[in-house]
Scaffold this active site. Structure first.
Site, PDB file in Angstrom:
ATOM      1  N   GLU A 119       0.844  -1.209   0.000  1.00 23.00           N
ATOM      2  CA  GLU A 119       0.000   0.000   0.000  1.00 23.00           C
ATOM      3  C   GLU A 119       0.879   1.258   0.000  1.00 23.00           C
ATOM      4  OE1 GLU A 119      -2.563  -1.412   3.414  1.00 23.00           O
ATOM      5  OE2 GLU A 119      -4.136  -0.861   1.997  1.00 23.00           O
ATOM      6  N   GLU A 139      -3.308 -10.015   3.973  1.00 18.58           N
ATOM      7  CA  GLU A 139      -4.503  -9.654   4.745  1.00 18.58           C
ATOM      8  C   GLU A 139      -5.576 -10.732   4.612  1.00 18.58           C
ATOM      9  OE1 GLU A 139      -2.770  -7.645   2.840  1.00 18.58           O
ATOM     10  OE2 GLU A 139      -2.772  -5.590   3.573  1.00 18.58           O
TER      11      GLU A 139
END
Ligand code: 1HE
Length: 266
Positions: A119, A139
């Site tokens: 990210e 995740e």
């Protein structure tokens, strides 16, 4: 007003380049694979909000064999929905300052670029990966979701289908495939990412500041507008950029034979 940011022990800052025009920002938490705790995220935000004058481009790198292992999982304690929301918004605010901040940012990638590390990398404007780089979004298998802007930025690089596959199946992309699908724009031999990123940052810093501003702030917005509005915004930005004195000087330099031609690369 002189800008100041608070030095963080795990976020090293220095200036390189002949005129100290390149900010080099290094995550120095290699014992924890540069995992990003709240303090580091807040320090990144503070740094980009208070980038010293005279800096014209930046490189973000990670110390050690890995760029960044993402969110510091040891801080992922029981949060209620409201706390989780604010935590994610804190990441958004910090990475928004990287993407829409004062200068173009080049990420020098090696080893793990995973979770929040991807990210962070995807908030940068150029990604240079060395051959040791691998990308993942664990995740999915940790029972959580991206929260640092990944759901917005990563599909713009590789498409929603590829991102969903990474999260659903735990797929890990290696450096070659990462470059092929658009996670990085440059692929270099192992150990060479920082030097290449710095070389690019020095080059980027030579552009007219208004051109760099347009590329950071106008281009991504135009890309999201319907075509008719995008063409109009492009025309406005083009008019502003070309009216700057620096643009006129640069155009004259070319027309009078003082500026470099475009040359084919080997
Ligand atoms: C960490 C973290 C971390 C390492 N938070 N401490 N990210 C992940 O799920 C990735 C988790 N990390 C890994 O898969 C591996 O550590 C790596 C592939 C990155 C590196 O492997 P390796 O073998 O080089 O290192 P290691 O032995 O696994 O880790 C070294 C130390 O770093 C170890 O601590 P130690 O005290 O036992 O030495 C690890 O616990 C620690 N460490 N990664 C905390 N991430 C805004 S939302 C974003 C959501 C996410 O990012 S979720 C994805 C999180």
């Amino acid at each position: 007003m002189t800008k100041t940011f608070t030095q963080h022990p795990e976020l090293h800052f220095e200036r390189l380049g002949e005129e100290q025009e390149v900010a080099v920002i290094r995550l120095t938490r290699s014992a924890k694979r540069n995992a990003l705790n709240d303090g580091l995220i807040l320090a990144l935000r503070d740094l980009f909000e208070n980038m010293p004058d005279g800096v014209r481009s930046a490189v973000i790198a990670g110390e050690g064999p890995h760029f960044c292992a993402g969110l510091d999982l040891s801080e992922l304690k029981e949060r209620d929905a409201g706390q989780g929301l604010h935590h994610s918004r804190m990441w958004h605010a910090a990475l928004e300052r990287v993407q829409f901040g004062p200068v173009p940012v080049i990420a020098a990638l090696q080893g793990a670029v995973v979770g929040g590390g991807l990210e962070l990398a995807s908030a940068c404007h150029i990604r240079v990966a060395d051959a040791s780089t691998f990308y993942a979004l664990p995740e999915g298998s940790r029972g959580i979701f991206v929260g640092g802007g990944g759901a917005v930025r990563i599909p713009k690089l590789i498409g929603a289908a590829r991102m969903a596959d990474m999260m659903l199946t735990g797929r890990v992309y290696n450096a070659q495939d990462g470059e092929r699908i658009g996670l990085a724009q440059y692929l270099v031999p192992e150990g060479a990412a920082f030097d290449k990123a710095l070389e690019l940052a020095v080059r980027v810093a030579q552009n007219a500041p208004l051109t760099n501003y347009a590329l950071m702030h106008a281009l991504p917005r135009i890309a999201e507008q319907p075509a008719d509005q995008g063409f109009f915004t492009e025309a406005m930005m083009a008019a502003i950029a070309q009216s700057a004195p620096e643009a006129k000087t640069r155009l004259n330099d070319f027309l009078e034979g003082r500026a470099a031609k475009v040359r084919k690369q080997d």
